[in-house]
Motif scaffolding. Sequence first.
Motif: not given
Length: 253
Positions: A105-113, A158-161
């Motif tokens: 149920s959690v969307r993966s975050v693969n990159a960030f700045v 702000d992206q709670l998912d």
Amino acid sequence: MKQTPGFCKQTFWAVGLCCIWALCFVTPLRAQYLIERSERYTRLLELGIGGNAYMGDLSSRYDFWSPHVAVAVHFTKKTRWNSSLNLFVGSMRSENYAYQSTEPSVRSVNAFVTAFQSLQYRILFNFIAKRHFQAYLQLGIGLLRYDPRDLEGNSLADQLDTRLPGEEYGTTAVAFPFGFGLRYLFNNGWAVHSELSWWNPTTDYLDNIGQLGERTGNDNMLTFRFGLCVPLKKEAALKLFPLPPVSEPVYAR
């Protein structure tokens, strides 16, 4: 009682001998030290640029480097122990497209700045303290403000998912930097400065990933910088240097 001429004569010779003794023994004792006046630059303003890398849940090594700028005021009045006030403005980034969240149920975050600002106060110990060169160890504390975003520039906080339900975090943390540095001073008070330091933030959300991360412990940062220092304040100091014993008249040398 009337004083006899003999008594006055004895008093005169006693006073004369005391004066001769003072000139022969007291004056050389007072001249055993040489007073030297020197000037030191006790406050420097640094303008620097550098790079920083992140290590956390998306990177187990310091792989991706990003720039930052730094402004610092160095208080250099003491010989061994000094301090500095530092302001950093920069960014960090990383990517790992092999990372997948363990929760469907959690969307993966693969990159960030992440853009950051940090105000830090540091204590410095000069283990090499020469007139023109110093090498030091440092330890400090400061505030770190960070804002992780995705590649489209949207705030990940702000992206709670992208996190477990109820997993929220602030965007300010305390950081404990430590490291070492080098400084070379020119005769006019200007200086060049370089530094390497590890920051230890009290947060695991520099990359937006916390409880579902594959790495234990908080995120970390490695930074380096090069700077040019401008003198702000100069003070005069008086030093006493003992002279070697004089075995012959100075004019005979």
